[in-house]
Design an enzyme around this catalytic site. Structure first.
Site, PDB file in Angstrom:
ATOM      1  N   GLY A  15      22.221  99.606  67.200  1.00 37.93           N
ATOM      2  CA  GLY A  15      23.038 100.152  65.838  1.00 37.93           C
ATOM      3  C   GLY A  15      23.079  99.040  64.901  1.00 37.93           C
ATOM      4  O   GLY A  15      24.071  98.925  63.937  1.00 37.93           O
ATOM      5  N   ARG A  68      18.888 120.327  78.351  1.00 42.92           N
ATOM      6  CA  ARG A  68      18.974 119.952  77.104  1.00 42.92           C
ATOM      7  C   ARG A  68      19.694 120.921  75.992  1.00 42.92           C
ATOM      8  O   ARG A  68      20.518 120.310  75.246  1.00 42.92           O
ATOM      9  CB  ARG A  68      17.509 119.836  76.467  1.00 42.92           C
ATOM     10  CG  ARG A  68      17.069 118.674  75.383  1.00 42.92           C
ATOM     11  CD  ARG A  68      15.725 118.761  75.220  1.00 42.92           C
ATOM     12  NE  ARG A  68      15.639 118.970  73.620  1.00 42.92           N
ATOM     13  CZ  ARG A  68      14.657 119.348  73.066  1.00 42.92           C
ATOM     14  NH1 ARG A  68      13.568 119.368  73.768  1.00 42.92           N
ATOM     15  NH2 ARG A  68      14.688 119.593  71.816  1.00 42.92           N
ATOM     16  N   LEU A  96      16.282 116.578  68.809  1.00 49.58           N
ATOM     17  CA  LEU A  96      17.407 117.829  68.769  1.00 49.58           C
ATOM     18  C   LEU A  96      16.717 119.077  68.926  1.00 49.58           C
ATOM     19  O   LEU A  96      15.582 119.311  68.529  1.00 49.58           O
ATOM     20  CB  LEU A  96      17.979 117.601  67.571  1.00 49.58           C
ATOM     21  CG  LEU A  96      18.661 115.996  67.263  1.00 49.58           C
ATOM     22  CD1 LEU A  96      19.034 115.848  65.799  1.00 49.58           C
ATOM     23  CD2 LEU A  96      19.886 116.380  68.212  1.00 49.58           C
ATOM     24  N   HIS A 112      12.239 106.005  61.634  1.00 50.71           N
ATOM     25  CA  HIS A 112      11.149 105.825  62.625  1.00 50.71           C
ATOM     26  C   HIS A 112      10.319 104.353  62.458  1.00 50.71           C
ATOM     27  O   HIS A 112       9.869 104.385  61.097  1.00 50.71           O
ATOM     28  CB  HIS A 112      10.207 107.064  62.829  1.00 50.71           C
ATOM     29  CG  HIS A 112       9.232 106.903  64.088  1.00 50.71           C
ATOM     30  ND1 HIS A 112       9.540 106.896  65.183  1.00 50.71           N
ATOM     31  CD2 HIS A 112       7.970 106.604  63.891  1.00 50.71           C
ATOM     32  CE1 HIS A 112       8.512 106.951  65.913  1.00 50.71           C
ATOM     33  NE2 HIS A 112       7.545 106.722  65.275  1.00 50.71           N
ATOM     34  N   SER A 139       9.265 104.813  58.290  1.00 55.79           N
ATOM     35  CA  SER A 139       9.491 106.153  57.566  1.00 55.79           C
ATOM     36  C   SER A 139      10.818 106.696  57.715  1.00 55.79           C
ATOM     37  O   SER A 139      11.358 106.495  58.997  1.00 55.79           O
ATOM     38  CB  SER A 139       8.531 107.005  58.246  1.00 55.79           C
ATOM     39  OG  SER A 139       6.997 106.537  58.020  1.00 55.79           O
ATOM     40  N   LEU A 147       8.918 116.292  67.408  1.00 53.93           N
ATOM     41  CA  LEU A 147       8.962 114.614  67.568  1.00 53.93           C
ATOM     42  C   LEU A 147       8.518 114.117  66.242  1.00 53.93           C
ATOM     43  O   LEU A 147       7.484 114.246  65.976  1.00 53.93           O
ATOM     44  CB  LEU A 147       8.120 114.396  68.694  1.00 53.93           C
ATOM     45  CG  LEU A 147       8.331 112.712  68.818  1.00 53.93           C
ATOM     46  CD1 LEU A 147      10.001 112.561  69.278  1.00 53.93           C
ATOM     47  CD2 LEU A 147       7.389 112.442  69.861  1.00 53.93           C
ATOM     48  N   ASP A 148       9.575 113.184  65.497  1.00 59.23           N
ATOM     49  CA  ASP A 148       9.297 112.370  64.530  1.00 59.23           C
ATOM     50  C   ASP A 148       8.421 113.137  63.483  1.00 59.23           C
ATOM     51  O   ASP A 148       7.388 112.477  62.815  1.00 59.23           O
ATOM     52  CB  ASP A 148       8.517 111.178  64.955  1.00 59.23           C
ATOM     53  CG  ASP A 148       9.265 110.370  65.853  1.00 59.23           C
ATOM     54  OD1 ASP A 148      10.506 110.132  65.744  1.00 59.23           O
ATOM     55  OD2 ASP A 148       8.715 109.775  66.911  1.00 59.23           O
TER      56      ASP A 148
HETATM   57  C1  GAR Z   1      14.816 101.205  65.000  1.00 55.25           C
HETATM   58  O1  GAR Z   1      13.881 100.432  64.650  1.00 55.25           O
HETATM   59  C2  GAR Z   1      14.624 102.620  64.622  1.00 55.25           C
HETATM   60  O2  GAR Z   1      13.612 103.016  63.563  1.00 55.25           O
HETATM   61  C3  GAR Z   1      14.093 103.194  65.884  1.00 55.25           C
HETATM   62  O3  GAR Z   1      14.818 102.611  67.028  1.00 55.25           O
HETATM   63  C4  GAR Z   1      15.466 101.330  66.329  1.00 55.25           C
HETATM   64  C5  GAR Z   1      16.925 101.291  66.579  1.00 55.25           C
HETATM   65  O4  GAR Z   1      17.536 100.051  66.171  1.00 55.25           O
HETATM   66  N1  GAR Z   1      14.149 104.628  66.095  1.00 55.25           N
HETATM   67  C6  GAR Z   1      13.233 105.376  66.795  1.00 55.25           C
HETATM   68  O5  GAR Z   1      12.209 104.656  67.581  1.00 55.25           O
HETATM   69  C7  GAR Z   1      13.221 106.585  66.794  1.00 55.25           C
HETATM   70  N2  GAR Z   1      11.926 107.379  67.024  1.00 55.25           N
HETATM   71  P1  GAR Z   1      18.834  99.980  66.019  1.00 55.25           P
HETATM   72  O6  GAR Z   1      19.672 100.602  67.000  1.00 55.25           O
HETATM   73  O7  GAR Z   1      19.282  98.375  65.902  1.00 55.25           O
HETATM   74  O8  GAR Z   1      19.389 100.341  64.558  1.00 55.25           O
END
Ligand code: GAR
Length: 214
Positions: A15, A68, A96, A112, A139, A147-148
């Protein structure tokens, strides 16, 4: 000042992006309100961050659902209680389903760690190093059921140095992410970026205008 935008933030883990958004709100750089943080993992550290800032935390544990679709329905019911303007995926590691996406069409953002459409999915840093890329990045895009995928709203780039390891890219990526997400949300809050119901995006801020986050 205009009304703050209402956000529900979805997380699965640490987070740190959630924290960056909370900090931007608390120091007046972002005119938004986080109505709730929803996590699919009960032990996500981001839930503790939310609690520290008196933000409602909700756990919708995917293990409690048969499939899901049931999980997504439970997520949807939880989000609907808050009726947010936008859903912010901040390290939320599940896709989702189409019903969910349709319910909040063009109002769900994801961040991402790659320059999409390159390196969708997991382990982006490792794959970027394996391929000896010279550049990597972050991004933020509108979420679709793929996905993404979905229209890209903002990208940030950084160089990959020869001796960089996964942790170095993680650090550089997070550093960018923590500035990009609050900035993008503030553009939306103040109408500098407008997303129409059909997904067309207008950017009022000239693209070459430097952005100051501090
Ligand atoms: C972030 O780097 C985000 O870009 C990635 O997870 C990390 C979460 O960090 N998200 C993905 O890979 C989604 N495809 P955080 O929990 O410290 O914010």
């Amino acid at each position: 000042m205009s009304e703050p935008i209402n956000l529900v933030v979805f997380i699965s883990g640490n987070g740190s992006n959630l924290q960056a958004i909370i900090d931007a709100i608390e120091c007046g750089q972002l005119n938004a309100r986080i109505q709730a943080v929803i996590s699919d993992e009960a032990d996500a550290y981001g839930l503790a961050r939310a609690e520290l800032h008196d933000i409602t935390g909700v756990v919708v544990d995917h293990r409690n659902y048969n499939n899901r679709n049931e999980f997504d329905q439970a997520l949807l019911q939880n989000v609907n209680q808050f009726n947010p303007d936008y859903i912010v995926l901040a390290g939320f590691m599940r896709m989702l389903d189409p019903d969910f996406v349709e319910a909040y069409q063009n109002r769900i953002f994801n961040i991402h760690p790659s320059i999409l459409p390159n390196y969708k999915g997991l382990n982006t840093h490792r794959r970027v190093l394996e391929n000896r890329e010279k550049e990597h990045g972050v991004s933020i895009h509108l979420v679709t059921a793929a996905l993404d995928d979905g229209p890209i709203l903002l990208q940030g780039r950084y160089p990959v140095e020869q001796d960089d390891k996964v942790e170095d890219l993680q650090y550089k990526g997070h550093e960018l992410e923590h500035r990009m997400y609050p900035a993008l949300l503030q553009w939306i809050s103040q109408g500098d970026m407008v997303i129409l119901d059909n997904g067309i995006v207008f950017q009022n801020r000239p693209i070459n205008q430097p952005v100051s986050f501090k």
